[in-house]
Enzyme design. Structure first.
Site, PDB file in Angstrom:
ATOM      1  N   SER A  38       0.827  -1.216   0.000  1.00 26.68           N
ATOM      2  CA  SER A  38       0.000   0.000   0.000  1.00 26.68           C
ATOM      3  C   SER A  38       0.856   1.260   0.000  1.00 26.68           C
ATOM      4  CB  SER A  38      -0.893   0.031   1.245  1.00 26.68           C
ATOM      5  OG  SER A  38      -1.654  -1.130   1.319  1.00 26.68           O
ATOM      6  N   GLU A  40      -3.138 -13.930   1.297  1.00 25.08           N
ATOM      7  CA  GLU A  40      -3.416 -13.060   2.442  1.00 25.08           C
ATOM      8  C   GLU A  40      -4.886 -13.166   2.843  1.00 25.08           C
ATOM      9  OE1 GLU A  40      -2.974  -8.807   1.740  1.00 25.08           O
ATOM     10  OE2 GLU A  40      -2.627  -8.503   3.876  1.00 25.08           O
ATOM     11  N   GLU A  70     -15.702  -3.856   0.849  1.00 27.00           N
ATOM     12  CA  GLU A  70     -16.303  -3.433  -0.432  1.00 27.00           C
ATOM     13  C   GLU A  70     -15.537  -4.075  -1.599  1.00 27.00           C
ATOM     14  OE1 GLU A  70     -15.470  -1.201   2.019  1.00 27.00           O
ATOM     15  OE2 GLU A  70     -17.536  -0.990   2.709  1.00 27.00           O
TER      16      GLU A  70
HETATM   17  C1  LIG Z   1      -4.477  -2.999  10.372  1.00 24.79           C
HETATM   18  C2  LIG Z   1      -4.031  -2.850   8.951  1.00 24.79           C
HETATM   19  C3  LIG Z   1      -2.897  -3.490   8.523  1.00 24.79           C
HETATM   20  C4  LIG Z   1      -2.456  -3.326   7.205  1.00 24.79           C
HETATM   21  N1  LIG Z   1      -1.293  -3.956   6.856  1.00 24.79           N
HETATM   22  C5  LIG Z   1      -0.786  -3.730   5.604  1.00 24.79           C
HETATM   23  C6  LIG Z   1       0.491  -4.280   5.260  1.00 24.79           C
HETATM   24  O1  LIG Z   1       1.134  -4.973   6.051  1.00 24.79           O
HETATM   25  N2  LIG Z   1       0.988  -3.998   4.040  1.00 24.79           N
HETATM   26  C7  LIG Z   1       0.315  -3.216   3.141  1.00 24.79           C
HETATM   27  O2  LIG Z   1       0.830  -3.017   2.055  1.00 24.79           O
HETATM   28  N3  LIG Z   1      -0.906  -2.676   3.439  1.00 24.79           N
HETATM   29  C8  LIG Z   1      -1.454  -2.919   4.664  1.00 24.79           C
HETATM   30  N4  LIG Z   1      -2.674  -2.366   5.012  1.00 24.79           N
HETATM   31  C9  LIG Z   1      -3.339  -1.482   4.050  1.00 24.79           C
HETATM   32  C10 LIG Z   1      -4.617  -2.022   3.460  1.00 24.79           C
HETATM   33  O3  LIG Z   1      -4.358  -3.009   2.498  1.00 24.79           O
HETATM   34  C11 LIG Z   1      -5.373  -0.823   2.839  1.00 24.79           C
HETATM   35  O4  LIG Z   1      -5.716   0.050   3.913  1.00 24.79           O
HETATM   36  C12 LIG Z   1      -6.611  -1.240   2.101  1.00 24.79           C
HETATM   37  O5  LIG Z   1      -6.288  -1.938   0.928  1.00 24.79           O
HETATM   38  C13 LIG Z   1      -7.502  -0.034   1.745  1.00 24.79           C
HETATM   39  O6  LIG Z   1      -6.772   0.947   1.102  1.00 24.79           O
HETATM   40  P1  LIG Z   1      -6.847   2.468   1.587  1.00 24.79           P
HETATM   41  O7  LIG Z   1      -6.585   2.490   3.056  1.00 24.79           O
HETATM   42  O8  LIG Z   1      -5.943   3.267   0.716  1.00 24.79           O
HETATM   43  O9  LIG Z   1      -8.352   2.924   1.382  1.00 24.79           O
HETATM   44  P2  LIG Z   1      -9.033   3.362  -0.003  1.00 24.79           P
HETATM   45  O10 LIG Z   1      -8.637   2.427  -1.073  1.00 24.79           O
HETATM   46  O11 LIG Z   1      -8.762   4.811  -0.209  1.00 24.79           O
HETATM   47  O12 LIG Z   1     -10.566   3.122   0.323  1.00 24.79           O
HETATM   48  C14 LIG Z   1     -11.367   4.080   1.042  1.00 24.79           C
HETATM   49  C15 LIG Z   1     -12.796   3.567   1.032  1.00 24.79           C
HETATM   50  O13 LIG Z   1     -13.293   3.519  -0.319  1.00 24.79           O
HETATM   51  C16 LIG Z   1     -13.782   2.211  -0.622  1.00 24.79           C
HETATM   52  N5  LIG Z   1     -13.467   1.863  -2.008  1.00 24.79           N
HETATM   53  C17 LIG Z   1     -12.291   2.068  -2.652  1.00 24.79           C
HETATM   54  N6  LIG Z   1     -12.369   1.600  -3.923  1.00 24.79           N
HETATM   55  C18 LIG Z   1     -13.616   1.079  -4.062  1.00 24.79           C
HETATM   56  C19 LIG Z   1     -14.276   0.418  -5.128  1.00 24.79           C
HETATM   57  N7  LIG Z   1     -13.684   0.218  -6.318  1.00 24.79           N
HETATM   58  N8  LIG Z   1     -15.559  -0.009  -4.933  1.00 24.79           N
HETATM   59  C20 LIG Z   1     -16.176   0.179  -3.728  1.00 24.79           C
HETATM   60  N9  LIG Z   1     -15.582   0.803  -2.681  1.00 24.79           N
HETATM   61  C21 LIG Z   1     -14.321   1.238  -2.841  1.00 24.79           C
HETATM   62  C22 LIG Z   1     -13.051   1.297   0.329  1.00 24.79           C
HETATM   63  O14 LIG Z   1     -13.763   0.096   0.553  1.00 24.79           O
HETATM   64  C23 LIG Z   1     -12.948   2.161   1.588  1.00 24.79           C
HETATM   65  O15 LIG Z   1     -14.136   2.077   2.337  1.00 24.79           O
HETATM   66  C24 LIG Z   1      -3.162  -2.523   6.305  1.00 24.79           C
HETATM   67  C25 LIG Z   1      -4.329  -1.883   6.732  1.00 24.79           C
HETATM   68  C26 LIG Z   1      -4.768  -2.027   8.029  1.00 24.79           C
HETATM   69  C27 LIG Z   1      -6.017  -1.313   8.474  1.00 24.79           C
END
Ligand SMILES: Cc1cc2nc3c(=O)[nH]c(=O)nc-3n(C[C@H](O)[C@H](O)[C@H](O)COP(=O)(O)OP(=O)(O)OC[C@H]3O[C@@H](n4cnc5c(N)ncnc54)[C@H](O)[C@@H]3O)c2cc1C
Length: 400
Positions: A116, A231, A369
Site C-alpha cells: 500500500s 493473504e 467493499e
Molecule cells: C491494520 C491494517 C494493517 C495493514 N497492513 C498492511 C500491510 O502490512 N501492508 C500493506 O501493504 N498494506 C497494509 N494495510 C493497508 C490495506 O491493504 C489498505 O488500507 C486497504 O487496501 C484499503 O486501502 P486504503 O486504506 O488506501 O483505502 P481506499 O482504497 O482509499 O478506500 C477508502 C474507502 O473507499 C472504498 N473503495 C475504494 N475503492 C472502491 C471500489 N472500487 N468499490 C467500492 N468501494 C471502494 C473502500 O472500501 C474504503 O471504504 C493494512 C491496513 C490495516 C487497516
C-alpha cells in the site's frame, strides 16, 4: 500420488521426524528447520523446498500431530510467511526458494508486506514507488504505508512501478527487499488500539540486486495476486480448522456467562445465538473450502472467508461491548507500544482491545467493499466495474 499414498507418505515423514527430533527439547527454530527439511513445512510445496508435493489440506494433519508431540506453531510475528512463502515458491527461482524459504519458515527471518501507498490502497495497481534499473541492481524511491510489523522484519515483499509508460497492471515489478538496506526507513503509526502495529516505510535510493526480483520485470501484478489471494485466505482463517466454539466466539460466550442473570435479556440471548450460528457456519465453510483445495494457491473464493470473518468479528465484539455496558469503558490499557507479534483479532488482550482491533479486519488485506466486488465479478460472474484507466499508460492517469 493417490489419496491413500499421500496420507501414508505424511505419516511416514512425521514418524521419521519425531523419531529423530523432540520438539519439547529442541529450540523452536531448530525443530522447525527439521520440519522444513522433512517436507512438512508446506506439504503441497515441491520436494526439496519444504514440501512433499501433496494436497494442501493434509497440512492440518501435520499441524495436529506436531502439536500433540509438543511442537509450537509459527511465531505470530512471522505471520507474513503465509504470504511470502507461496509467492516465492510460485514465482521465484530455485536460488530464491533455497535462499528464502527455510529461514522464513523457522522464523529466523521475518517478512513484511510493502504494497500500500498513500495514494494506492484498494487501487493497489496504481502505485507509484519508482524502480529504475542500474546494471545488476535496481534503485527504488517511494513511500509505503500501513506496513504491519515492518519494524520487526528482515525482508519486505516490495512492489514497484518499473515502467510508467505501460498501463498500470503491466508496469509493476516485485522484489524481496532487505529491510536493513541503506535508505530504507521504518516509522511507527499508532492505531486506535494505542499500539503501533503498523508503520510507514520510506525508500530513498534503496539499491536492490536484480537477483532479488521475484518474477519477470513488469510481471509484478501477477506475482502480487498470489500474495493477495493467500493473504485473504489466511486472514479469513481459510487454511485452518479451529475447534467448534473456539476463537472470538468463545470470548463472547465467556462475557455472556460472566454477566449477572438480571443483566441478561432475551433479545441479547437471541443476538448471541445468531452470532454463534454464523461463526459455526463460517468455520464449517472454511473446512469445506480447505478440503476442496486440491493444490496450489487459493482463488478468488478465498475472499468469501475474509469478508465473512471481517463482518462477523465486528458484530461479535460490538455485542460483547454492549453486554459489558459501562464496564466496557474502564480497564483499557492505551499505553503506546510497538508489538513484537501480530494478531488480527487481538483477543489475547481482552475483548475491549479486540473490539478496537477488529475494526481493521474490514480494511486490511482488502476492504469488505473490494471483497464484494471480487466475489461479484470473479465468482458470481456479474458485470465488472467500469475501469477507464485500464489500458491507459500509468503516467497519463491523473493522480491525487
Ligand atoms: C491494520 C491494517 C494493517 C495493514 N497492513 C498492511 C500491510 O502490512 N501492508 C500493506 O501493504 N498494506 C497494509 N494495510 C493497508 C490495506 O491493504 C489498505 O488500507 C486497504 O487496501 C484499503 O486501502 P486504503 O486504506 O488506501 O483505502 P481506499 O482504497 O482509499 O478506500 C477508502 C474507502 O473507499 C472504498 N473503495 C475504494 N475503492 C472502491 C471500489 N472500487 N468499490 C467500492 N468501494 C471502494 C473502500 O472500501 C474504503 O471504504 C493494512 C491496513 C490495516 C487497516
Amino acid at each position: 500420488m493417490t489419496r491413500d499414498t499421500e496420507t501414508t507418505a505424511i505419516e511416514a515423514a512425521l514418524e521419521a521426524l519425531l523419531a529423530e527430533h523432540d520438539p519439547k527439547v529442541e529450540a523452536h527454530h531448530e525443530f522447525r528447520g527439521h520440519q522444513y527439511d522433512a517436507g512438512l513445512a508446506w506439504v503441497h510445496f515441491p520436494v526439496g523446498f519444504g514440501g512433499l508435493g501433496i494436497r494442501p489440506d493434509l497440512q492440518k494433519m501435520v499441524e495436529r500431530r506436531l502439536r500433540e508431540a509438543g511442537a509450537e506453531g509459527a511465531d505470530p510475528g512471522s505471520f507474513f510467511l503465509a504470504l511470502a512463502g507461496p509467492t516465492i515458491v510460485t514465482h521465484g527461482t530455485d536460488e530464491q526458494r533455497n535462499r528464502f524459504l527455510r529461514p522464513m519458515f523457522t522464523g529466523q527471518e521475518r517478512w513484511c508486506q510493502l504494497f500500500s501507498e498513500p495514494g494506492a490502497g484498494s487501487d493497489f495497481a496504481g502505485l507509484a514507488a519508482k524502480a529504475i534499473r542500474d546494471g545488476d541492481e535496481w534503485i527504488v524511491n517511494g513511500q509505503k504505508v500501513w506496513n504491519t510489523i515492518a519494524h520487526l522484519a528482515d525482508w519486505g515483499m516490495l512492489v514497484t512501478r518499473s515502467n510508467p509508460q505501460a498501463p498500470k497492471h503491466k508496469g509493476m515489478t516485485y522484489f524481496a527487499v532487505d529491510m536493513h538496506s541503506d535508505g530504507l526507513e521504518v516509522r511507527p503509526l499508532r492505531q486506535i488500539t494505542g499500539e503501533a502495529e503498523f508503520n510507514e516505510v520510506y525508500l530513498t535510493d534503496v539499491r536492490i540486486p536484480d537477483d532479488n526480483r521475484i518474477g519477470a520485470e513488469g510481471e509484478g501484478w501477477r506475482v502480487s495476486l498470489t500474495t493477495l489471494m493467500n493473504e485473504r485466505s489466511t486472514i479469513g482463517g481459510g487454511g485452518g480448522a479451529p475447534k467448534r466454539g473456539s476463537g472470538p466466539i468463545a470470548e463472547l460466550v465467556n462475557v455472556w456467562k460472566a454477566l449477572p442473570e438480571d443483566r441478561k435479556s432475551a433479545a441479547q440471548k437471541d443476538h448471541l445465538m445468531k452470532i454463534w450460528v454464523r461463526a459455526e457456519c463460517q468455520r464449517l465453510t472454511n473446512i469445506r473450502a480447505g478440503g476442496n483445495r486440491k493444490a496450489g494457491n487459493p482463488g478468488p473464493e478465498g475472499s468469501t472467508a475474509k469478508l465473512a470473518m471481517a463482518e462477523l468479528n465486528k458484530e461479535l465484539f460490538e455485542l460483547a461491548i454492549d453486554l459489558l455496558g459501562a464496564d466496557a469503558l474502564v480497564g483499557y490499557d492505551y499505553t503506546y507500544r510497538r508489538p513484537e507479534s501480530l494478531s488480527t483479532e487481538g483477543i489475547e488482550h481482552g475483548v475491549r482491545h479486540a473490539f478496537l482491533r477488529v475494526r481493521a479486519n474490514s480494511i486490511e488485506g482488502g476492504t469488505s467493499e473490494i471483497m464484494r466486488n471480487i466475489l461479484g465479478e470473479q465468482v458470481l460472474g456479474l458485470p465488472g466495474e467500469p475501469r477507464i484507466d485500464k489500458d491507459v499508460p500509468w503516467i497519463s492517469v491523473p493522480r491525487s
